[in-house]
Design an enzyme around this catalytic site. Structure first.
Site, PDB file in Angstrom:
ATOM      1  N   ARG A  65      53.228 -21.273 -47.973  1.00 17.69           N
ATOM      2  CA  ARG A  65      53.451 -21.617 -46.569  1.00 17.69           C
ATOM      3  C   ARG A  65      54.236 -20.511 -45.865  1.00 17.69           C
ATOM      4  NH1 ARG A  65      56.576 -26.134 -43.748  1.00 17.69           N
ATOM      5  NH2 ARG A  65      55.283 -26.591 -41.934  1.00 17.69           N
ATOM      6  N   HIS A  69      52.809 -18.632 -42.607  1.00 17.33           N
ATOM      7  CA  HIS A  69      53.538 -18.670 -41.346  1.00 17.33           C
ATOM      8  C   HIS A  69      54.011 -17.283 -40.926  1.00 17.33           C
ATOM      9  CE1 HIS A  69      54.387 -23.166 -40.666  1.00 17.33           C
ATOM     10  NE2 HIS A  69      53.404 -23.049 -41.541  1.00 17.33           N
ATOM     11  N   ASN A  92      58.149 -23.919 -38.056  1.00 14.95           N
ATOM     12  CA  ASN A  92      58.807 -23.244 -39.175  1.00 14.95           C
ATOM     13  C   ASN A  92      60.044 -23.967 -39.697  1.00 14.95           C
ATOM     14  OD1 ASN A  92      56.933 -21.157 -39.095  1.00 14.95           O
ATOM     15  ND2 ASN A  92      58.166 -19.921 -37.688  1.00 14.95           N
ATOM     16  N   HIS A 188      46.561 -26.374 -49.707  1.00 19.48           N
ATOM     17  CA  HIS A 188      47.093 -27.744 -49.695  1.00 19.48           C
ATOM     18  C   HIS A 188      46.935 -28.429 -51.049  1.00 19.48           C
ATOM     19  CE1 HIS A 188      46.700 -28.033 -45.010  1.00 19.48           C
ATOM     20  NE2 HIS A 188      47.664 -27.224 -45.416  1.00 19.48           N
TER      21      HIS A 188
END
Length: 321
Positions: A65, A69, A92, A188
């Site tokens: 992640r 990001h 975030n 995921h």
């Protein structure tokens, strides 16, 4: 869309050809060889990530992640502290893994100060965590430099309820095609989310005071009764894959989607959208998803990087020099 086995094999072969990333001219394999004396930069990173993984395997989800990001431009801008930095932007706030990046940076600065960029550390650490979670070993190119700017107002990331068409447009703006997108959302398979993100799906879908009818009813009851009961604290979390597989890089996430067990709205939407549903079907039956996923991750790591004289090599990942 249901495909015959032969057609699935053909389609997957075509998609794999389109998956191959074009090399970035200033990024290179083994970039740090000979730049840190007798020390092996990538081995140092790998060792620290392995120790962290042994303590908490969820660090895989955290690093994936973190890379995603950051890689609206892979420049470590997300690592900078500040009252209006990217860290403070709403998407975030639940990102984690910063402490591990700091730990790696401290060790590398001790043996070769001012050499290894924070942005390369993110890429290498994510690679190592992905391999520990079950992907085949893979190489990543290095040579990125670190951003001098980090502003919350610059953060533009897709929300969990983004439409498939808008998601395709977002990924396309980064040079990633729809198959790249579907593969990257496969992260995921080791992901988690807070119950607060999906409470509307569980209890008040589109203001109806009812659950989302597109979700598998039995799975819905499991989520409501065991993971996200009504009134439970917002920091409670649920795995985005079946808990028995939630710490492994595998294609079980896509199998879940085919059974209407997607957690996030965008996850389940992939299955029902004509432009991506057949890809989900392919990947749910593919044996080589981990390898395909790593190729998409490598492409992500080349998005809008800083190289050459642009940016800097931060000595502390949380602030500019």
């Amino acid at each position: 869309m249901k495909c015959s086995k032969a057609l699935k094999t053909t389609l997957l072969a075509i998609l794999v050809l389109n998956l191959v990333a074009v090399s970035h001219g200033r990024l290179r394999y083994n970039f740090y060889n000979g730049r840190c004396g007798q020390h092996n930069v990538e081995a140092i990173i790998q060792s620290i990530v392995k120790n962290s993984f042994t303590t908490d395997p969820k660090i895989v989800a955290g690093l994936l992640r973190l890379q995603f990001h950051d890689c609206a431009g892979c420049d470590a801008s997300i690592l900078l502290d500040g009252p209006d930095s990217e860290k403070t932007a709403s998407p975030n706030l639940s990102v984690f893994g910063y402490d591990l990046i700091d730990q790696i940076k401290v060790v590398l600065e001790a043996v070769c100060p001012g050499v290894v960029s924070c942005s390369d550390i993110i890429i290498a650490a994510t690679r190592d965590a992905t391999v520990l979670a079950g992907s085949p070993p893979f190489q990543v190119q290095m040579g990125r430099r670190d951003s001098l700017v980090s502003l919350a107002s610059n953060v533009n990331l897709p929300s969990p309820d983004i439409s498939v068409s808008n998601a395709i447009q977002f990924f396309g703006s980064k040079g990633l095609n729809p198959f790249d997108m579907v593969l990257l959302l496969g992260a995921h398979t080791v992901g988690v989310c807070h119950c607060s993100v999906i409470n509307d799906r569980l209890y008040n879908y589109m203001g109806t005071s009812e659950p989302d009818p597109s979700m598998n009813p039995s799975y819905m009851n499991v989520l409501r009764n065991h993971y996200c009961p009504m009134g439970q604290a917002d920091n409670s979390y649920v795995y985005l894959d079946d808990p028995s597989s939630a710490l492994s890089i595998d294609n079980n996430y896509y199998k879940q989607l085919m059974n209407n067990k997607g957690i996030l709205p965008i996850d389940q939407a992939l299955t029902h959208d004509g432009s991506t549903g057949w890809m989900v079907d392919l990947l749910a039956n593919a044996t080589d998803f981990p390898s395909l996923f790593t190729q998409a991750l490598v492409k992500l790591g080349r998005v809008e990087v800083l190289t050459g004289r642009r940016g800097q090599i931060r000595r502390n990942c949380r602030r500019i020099n």
